[in-house]
Every structure is written in structure tokens, then in C-alpha cells.
Design a protein around this motif. Structure first.
Motif, short mmCIF file in Angstrom:
data_model
loop_
_atom_site.label_atom_id
_atom_site.label_comp_id
_atom_site.label_asym_id
_atom_site.label_seq_id
_atom_site.Cartn_x
_atom_site.Cartn_y
_atom_site.Cartn_z
N ASP A 131 0.82 -1.22 0.00
CA ASP A 131 0.00 0.00 0.00
C ASP A 131 0.85 1.26 0.00
O ASP A 131 0.39 2.32 -0.41
CB ASP A 131 -0.92 0.03 1.23
N ASN A 132 2.10 1.14 0.46
CA ASN A 132 2.99 2.30 0.53
C ASN A 132 3.57 2.62 -0.85
O ASN A 132 4.30 1.82 -1.43
CB ASN A 132 4.12 2.02 1.53
N ILE A 133 3.23 3.78 -1.36
CA ILE A 133 3.66 4.19 -2.71
C ILE A 133 5.19 4.23 -2.84
O ILE A 133 5.74 3.97 -3.89
CB ILE A 133 3.03 5.54 -3.11
N TRP A 134 5.88 4.56 -1.75
CA TRP A 134 7.33 4.69 -1.80
C TRP A 134 8.01 3.33 -1.91
O TRP A 134 9.03 3.20 -2.59
CB TRP A 134 7.83 5.51 -0.62
N LEU A 135 7.45 2.31 -1.27
CA LEU A 135 7.98 0.96 -1.45
C LEU A 135 7.74 0.48 -2.87
O LEU A 135 8.61 -0.17 -3.48
CB LEU A 135 7.36 -0.01 -0.44
N ARG A 136 6.58 0.82 -3.42
CA ARG A 136 6.31 0.46 -4.82
C ARG A 136 7.29 1.17 -5.75
O ARG A 136 7.78 0.58 -6.72
CB ARG A 136 4.85 0.79 -5.19
N ARG A 137 7.60 2.42 -5.45
CA ARG A 137 8.56 3.17 -6.28
C ARG A 137 9.95 2.51 -6.23
O ARG A 137 10.61 2.39 -7.26
CB ARG A 137 8.64 4.62 -5.82
N ILE A 138 10.38 2.10 -5.04
CA ILE A 138 11.67 1.41 -4.94
C ILE A 138 11.65 0.13 -5.75
O ILE A 138 12.61 -0.18 -6.46
CB ILE A 138 12.03 1.13 -3.46
N ALA A 139 10.57 -0.63 -5.64
CA ALA A 139 10.46 -1.89 -6.39
C ALA A 139 10.59 -1.64 -7.89
O ALA A 139 11.31 -2.36 -8.60
CB ALA A 139 9.14 -2.58 -6.08
N ILE A 140 9.95 -0.61 -8.39
CA ILE A 140 10.00 -0.30 -9.82
C ILE A 140 11.37 0.23 -10.23
O ILE A 140 11.93 -0.19 -11.24
CB ILE A 140 8.90 0.72 -10.19
N ASP A 141 11.92 1.13 -9.44
CA ASP A 141 13.14 1.86 -9.84
C ASP A 141 14.45 1.21 -9.42
O ASP A 141 15.52 1.69 -9.81
CB ASP A 141 13.12 3.28 -9.25
N HIS A 142 14.42 0.14 -8.64
CA HIS A 142 15.67 -0.38 -8.08
C HIS A 142 16.69 -0.85 -9.12
O HIS A 142 17.86 -0.98 -8.81
CB HIS A 142 15.39 -1.49 -7.06
N GLN A 143 16.26 -1.06 -10.35
CA GLN A 143 17.18 -1.53 -11.40
C GLN A 143 17.64 -0.42 -12.34
O GLN A 143 18.31 -0.70 -13.33
CB GLN A 143 16.51 -2.63 -12.24
N LEU A 144 17.33 0.82 -12.05
CA LEU A 144 17.60 1.92 -12.97
C LEU A 144 19.04 1.99 -13.47
O LEU A 144 19.27 2.32 -14.63
CB LEU A 144 17.22 3.27 -12.34
N THR A 145 19.99 1.71 -12.65
CA THR A 145 21.40 1.86 -13.05
C THR A 145 21.99 0.58 -13.64
O THR A 145 23.17 0.57 -13.98
CB THR A 145 22.25 2.30 -11.84
N ARG A 146 21.20 -0.44 -13.80
CA ARG A 146 21.73 -1.74 -14.26
C ARG A 146 21.98 -1.82 -15.76
O ARG A 146 22.72 -2.69 -16.20
CB ARG A 146 20.79 -2.87 -13.86
N LYS A 147 21.30 -1.02 -16.52
CA LYS A 147 21.43 -1.03 -17.98
C LYS A 147 21.30 -2.45 -18.52
O LYS A 147 20.24 -3.05 -18.44
CB LYS A 147 22.73 -0.35 -18.41
N GLY A 148 22.36 -3.01 -19.07
CA GLY A 148 22.31 -4.34 -19.69
C GLY A 148 22.03 -5.47 -18.71
O GLY A 148 21.68 -6.57 -19.13
N ASN A 149 22.16 -5.21 -17.43
CA ASN A 149 21.89 -6.24 -16.42
C ASN A 149 20.48 -6.17 -15.87
O ASN A 149 20.16 -6.84 -14.89
CB ASN A 149 22.88 -6.11 -15.25
N THR A 150 19.63 -5.37 -16.50
CA THR A 150 18.25 -5.25 -16.03
C THR A 150 17.54 -6.58 -16.21
O THR A 150 17.60 -7.20 -17.27
CB THR A 150 17.50 -4.16 -16.82
#
Length: 160
Positions: A131-150
């Protein structure tokens, strides 16, 4: 002097008001621009050799936002030492005093742990439904810097 005394002794109330307004008055500030805050905190950051969660939580509990920024800097500096055992502490930070500025740092730290420990992906899948929007944001964005390792399969599951 402690980091708490240093930051507060260099407070600029005019700058603090502007910084708070920029963040929609979600948090009070000392009024330390990033370069000055980093200069003042550098000796303290150098003195840290490992994550001390009591200190991180003490920083997080301070009203002024610069203390949460310093906590994020310390976590980022030693993120390679963090393991899945630290995820519950990171969750605690993420759901306390949440706003995009700290969440966008915490998501990279959580992402680094998840890359090294794939079992964390189950936690991120659960966060994507929280229910916490910020935890959902972390879940979505946690791979942002992975590029080819996404992990596109994981990202798809999280988004769906």
C-alpha cells in the motif's frame, strides 16, 4: 562537535525556507546547500568504516532534511557491505519521512543488494504490491542503473 551541532551551527534560515518550499514544505531544513553540507560532513563520513544502524536511525529521526541526506550518503558509501539482512532497516527508512529525494537514493542501495543477492527479488515483488507508494517506487526503480543487467522479467512482474 557532533554532526548535529555542526549542521545546526551553520544553519541559514533564509536558505532553509527556500529549500523547504522547494520540497513542498514536507520537511524543515538547516539551509545547507549540497556542496556546503558535503564539505561539513566529509570528516564524519571519512570516520565511518561500517554502517552503524543506530547512528543512521539517529540521523533519520532529526527533523532537518540534511540529516537524512547524510544518512543516505553513509549508506551509499558502504552499500557493498549491506546484505539481505539490512533490507528491513532500509524498509524502515523508506516508509519514514518518505519523499522522492531520499527514496531515489534508497532505491539504488536496495538495487545494489538485490543485484548481489537475487533472493531479495521476492521482497521487491512484495513491495510492488504494498500500500505504501514509496515501497512500490523502490520496487519499480531499483534496477535503474543496471542497464544491460536489467532483469526485464522481474521488472515486468513488478509493473504488472
Amino acid at each position: 562537535m557532533t554532526i548535529f551541532e555542526i549542521f545546526r551551527s551553520h544553519a541559514d534560515h533564509n536558505q532553509a525556507a527556500k529549500m523547504s518550499a522547494y520540497m513542498r514544505d514536507q520537511f524543515p531544513f538547516c539551509g545547507l546547500p549540497t556542496p556546503e553540507r558535503k564539505k561539513l560532513s566529509r570528516p564524519f563520513l571519512k570516520a565511518i568504516s561500517a554502517i552503524d544502524w543506530d547512528f543512521i536511525f539517529a540521523l533519520w529521526e532529526q527533523p532537518e532534511r540534511e540529516f537524512q541526506y547524510f544518512a543516505c550518503e553513509a549508506l551509499d558509501k558502504y552499500k557493498a557491505q549491506l546484505t539481505p539482512a539490512d533490507i528491513s532497516n532500509l524498509r524502515r527508512l523508506a516508509i519514514t519521512k518518505s519523499w522522492w529525494d531520499t527514496i531515489d537514493i534508497l532505491d539504488r542501495i536496495v538495487g545494489d543488494i538485490a543485484l548481489r543477492y537475487p533472493e531479495v527479488n521476492k521482497i521487491l515483488l512484495a513491495w510492488s504490491l504494498d500500500d505504501n507508494i514509496w515501497l512500490r517506487r523502490i520496487a519499480i526503480d531499483h534496477q535503474l542503473t543496471r542497464k544491460g543487467n536489467t532483469d526485464t522479467t522481474l521488472l515486468t512482474q513488478i509493473i504488472v
